[in-house]
Design a protein around this motif. Sequence first.
Motif, PDB file in Angstrom:
ATOM      1  N   THR A 130      22.857  91.879  -5.256  1.00 29.57           N
ATOM      2  CA  THR A 130      23.510  93.046  -5.837  1.00 29.57           C
ATOM      3  C   THR A 130      23.283  94.283  -4.991  1.00 29.57           C
ATOM      4  O   THR A 130      24.218  95.066  -4.746  1.00 29.57           O
ATOM      5  N   SER A 131      22.068  94.476  -4.530  1.00 28.11           N
ATOM      6  CA  SER A 131      21.767  95.661  -3.737  1.00 28.11           C
ATOM      7  C   SER A 131      22.493  95.633  -2.401  1.00 28.11           C
ATOM      8  O   SER A 131      22.951  96.672  -1.903  1.00 28.11           O
ATOM      9  N   LEU A 132      22.605  94.462  -1.801  1.00 26.27           N
ATOM     10  CA  LEU A 132      23.354  94.348  -0.550  1.00 26.27           C
ATOM     11  C   LEU A 132      24.828  94.683  -0.763  1.00 26.27           C
ATOM     12  O   LEU A 132      25.432  95.414   0.027  1.00 26.27           O
ATOM     13  N   MET A 133      25.403  94.154  -1.838  1.00 24.58           N
ATOM     14  CA  MET A 133      26.805  94.447  -2.138  1.00 24.58           C
ATOM     15  C   MET A 133      26.998  95.916  -2.488  1.00 24.58           C
ATOM     16  O   MET A 133      28.000  96.534  -2.098  1.00 24.58           O
ATOM     17  N   ALA A 134      26.038  96.488  -3.232  1.00 25.89           N
ATOM     18  CA  ALA A 134      26.134  97.896  -3.607  1.00 25.89           C
ATOM     19  C   ALA A 134      26.043  98.796  -2.381  1.00 25.89           C
ATOM     20  O   ALA A 134      26.692  99.844  -2.320  1.00 25.89           O
ATOM     21  N   ALA A 135      25.234  98.405  -1.401  1.00 27.19           N
ATOM     22  CA  ALA A 135      25.129  99.179  -0.170  1.00 27.19           C
ATOM     23  C   ALA A 135      26.460  99.197   0.579  1.00 27.19           C
ATOM     24  O   ALA A 135      26.842 100.203   1.180  1.00 27.19           O
ATOM     25  N   LEU A 136      27.185  98.091   0.506  1.00 33.18           N
ATOM     26  CA  LEU A 136      28.469  97.992   1.202  1.00 33.18           C
ATOM     27  C   LEU A 136      29.596  98.656   0.419  1.00 33.18           C
ATOM     28  O   LEU A 136      30.447  99.349   0.994  1.00 33.18           O
ATOM     29  N   TRP A 137      29.620  98.449  -0.915  1.00 28.55           N
ATOM     30  CA  TRP A 137      30.737  98.921  -1.735  1.00 28.55           C
ATOM     31  C   TRP A 137      30.523 100.304  -2.331  1.00 28.55           C
ATOM     32  O   TRP A 137      31.468 101.056  -2.502  1.00 28.55           O
ATOM     33  N   LEU A 138      29.273 100.608  -2.688  1.00 30.40           N
ATOM     34  CA  LEU A 138      28.992 101.851  -3.407  1.00 30.40           C
ATOM     35  C   LEU A 138      28.223 102.871  -2.572  1.00 30.40           C
ATOM     36  O   LEU A 138      27.884 103.938  -3.074  1.00 30.40           O
ATOM     37  N   ASN A 139      27.905 102.498  -1.340  1.00 26.22           N
ATOM     38  CA  ASN A 139      27.141 103.387  -0.446  1.00 26.22           C
ATOM     39  C   ASN A 139      25.803 103.785  -1.058  1.00 26.22           C
ATOM     40  O   ASN A 139      25.348 104.933  -0.903  1.00 26.22           O
TER      41      ASN A 139
ATOM     42  N   SER B 211      26.893  88.960  -9.156  1.00 22.75           N
ATOM     43  CA  SER B 211      26.588  90.214  -8.464  1.00 22.75           C
ATOM     44  C   SER B 211      27.853  90.959  -8.084  1.00 22.75           C
ATOM     45  O   SER B 211      27.928  92.189  -8.206  1.00 22.75           O
ATOM     46  N   ALA B 212      28.854  90.230  -7.621  1.00 24.11           N
ATOM     47  CA  ALA B 212      30.121  90.869  -7.257  1.00 24.11           C
ATOM     48  C   ALA B 212      30.764  91.519  -8.474  1.00 24.11           C
ATOM     49  O   ALA B 212      31.293  92.642  -8.393  1.00 24.11           O
ATOM     50  N   GLY B 213      30.712  90.837  -9.628  1.00 30.98           N
ATOM     51  CA  GLY B 213      31.265  91.413 -10.847  1.00 30.98           C
ATOM     52  C   GLY B 213      30.527  92.671 -11.269  1.00 30.98           C
ATOM     53  O   GLY B 213      31.146  93.669 -11.668  1.00 30.98           O
ATOM     54  N   LEU B 214      29.201  92.648 -11.169  1.00 25.13           N
ATOM     55  CA  LEU B 214      28.386  93.812 -11.527  1.00 25.13           C
ATOM     56  C   LEU B 214      28.748  95.020 -10.680  1.00 25.13           C
ATOM     57  O   LEU B 214      28.989  96.116 -11.198  1.00 25.13           O
ATOM     58  N   VAL B 215      28.805  94.823  -9.372  1.00 27.42           N
ATOM     59  CA  VAL B 215      29.090  95.941  -8.468  1.00 27.42           C
ATOM     60  C   VAL B 215      30.532  96.399  -8.612  1.00 27.42           C
ATOM     61  O   VAL B 215      30.825  97.598  -8.548  1.00 27.42           O
ATOM     62  N   TRP B 216      31.445  95.478  -8.823  1.00 27.03           N
ATOM     63  CA  TRP B 216      32.860  95.815  -9.002  1.00 27.03           C
ATOM     64  C   TRP B 216      33.049  96.692 -10.242  1.00 27.03           C
ATOM     65  O   TRP B 216      33.742  97.720 -10.203  1.00 27.03           O
ATOM     66  N   VAL B 217      32.423  96.301 -11.353  1.00 26.06           N
ATOM     67  CA  VAL B 217      32.512  97.095 -12.574  1.00 26.06           C
ATOM     68  C   VAL B 217      31.896  98.473 -12.360  1.00 26.06           C
ATOM     69  O   VAL B 217      32.446  99.498 -12.797  1.00 26.06           O
TER      70      VAL B 217
ATOM     71  N   ALA C   1       9.584  92.189  -6.575  1.00 26.39           N
ATOM     72  CA  ALA C   1       8.791  93.354  -6.971  1.00 26.39           C
ATOM     73  C   ALA C   1       8.637  94.326  -5.806  1.00 26.39           C
ATOM     74  O   ALA C   1       8.751  95.545  -5.966  1.00 26.39           O
ATOM     75  N   ILE C   2       8.378  93.802  -4.609  1.00 25.81           N
ATOM     76  CA  ILE C   2       8.260  94.656  -3.422  1.00 25.81           C
ATOM     77  C   ILE C   2       9.606  95.296  -3.097  1.00 25.81           C
ATOM     78  O   ILE C   2       9.696  96.487  -2.781  1.00 25.81           O
ATOM     79  N   TYR C   3      10.649  94.491  -3.184  1.00 27.38           N
ATOM     80  CA  TYR C   3      11.985  94.964  -2.855  1.00 27.38           C
ATOM     81  C   TYR C   3      12.405  96.124  -3.754  1.00 27.38           C
ATOM     82  O   TYR C   3      13.042  97.083  -3.304  1.00 27.38           O
ATOM     83  N   GLN C   4      12.039  96.047  -5.042  1.00 27.13           N
ATOM     84  CA  GLN C   4      12.464  97.052  -6.002  1.00 27.13           C
ATOM     85  C   GLN C   4      11.319  97.961  -6.440  1.00 27.13           C
ATOM     86  O   GLN C   4      11.387  98.556  -7.513  1.00 27.13           O
TER      87      GLN C   4
END
Length: 302
Positions: free
Chosen positions: A103-112, A161-167, A280-283
Amino acid sequence: MPIPVAYLSIILIWSTTPLAIQWSALGAGFAFAVTARMAIGLALAILILLLWRLGFPRHREALATYAAGGLGLFGAMTLTYWGAQYVHSGLVALVFGTVPLVTSLMAALWLNERALTAPRLAGMLIGLAGLAVVFSTADGLGSDRAWLGLLALLLAVLCYSAGLVWVKRIGDDSPPLAITVGTMTVALPLFLLVWLVTDGGWPDQLSGRAAAAILYLGVCGSVLGFALYFYVIQHLDTGPVSLISLINPVIALMLGSLVNGEVLPGRVWAGAAAVILGLAIYQWETLAGLPRAWFPAAKSSN
């Protein structure tokens, strides 16, 4: 409803969902189980929508949200139900634990949204390494076709994840229950099509456990869970929302072992620990900021 209450409710519901998914398909088949769940959920959601007179927005952003959520729901749930036939229930939640990474990777690409930092990259590598340990062999994971189940679950994560970021990108502010109705309205015909293609018949033997699981998933897993889910993503960034998957694997693995008698090899527990540590480290920055995001008064009092 306070955001922390909604957040914790989603964790409770979705931690029990993998086990309920497996039980719901006993003697029924995966396609019937997921279609029946969505039909029950949609009927209940429409009834509540009418009783509460919430309205059903049909403006452009709302329709786009229904389409995005519905397609993501269909892809994720179909693959999840199919894959859950071949792996232990706890592993369903464990694979879905990688949702924050995707999700975070997709959000970085789609949502900046925020770019990857060194700690986040390290967490991602640890989590993926743990997942690789789990995937290293299919022995003891549920069946001799476990690798197919795991692959299906990975694809389900991509859809979810794609659905989450798309919404989130659409940014519609329609009532969460209306979004739930719209999403399931889009998805249900697709589930019916899969059921007709794969089976199309009423199950000969539907156990009481399977019927109860389908009802639970239709009411809690679909209506309540998705309504709370859309409510939360309207008020939080995608990072905090995806953290729901951080706790779910732990609870689901414990439930699978204690309630369903699932015995997992030691390497799976080690891999699961690595996945959760990596997440946990990632977030970590998001985790540290959640109390301030939920309780702004506590921030101002310090």
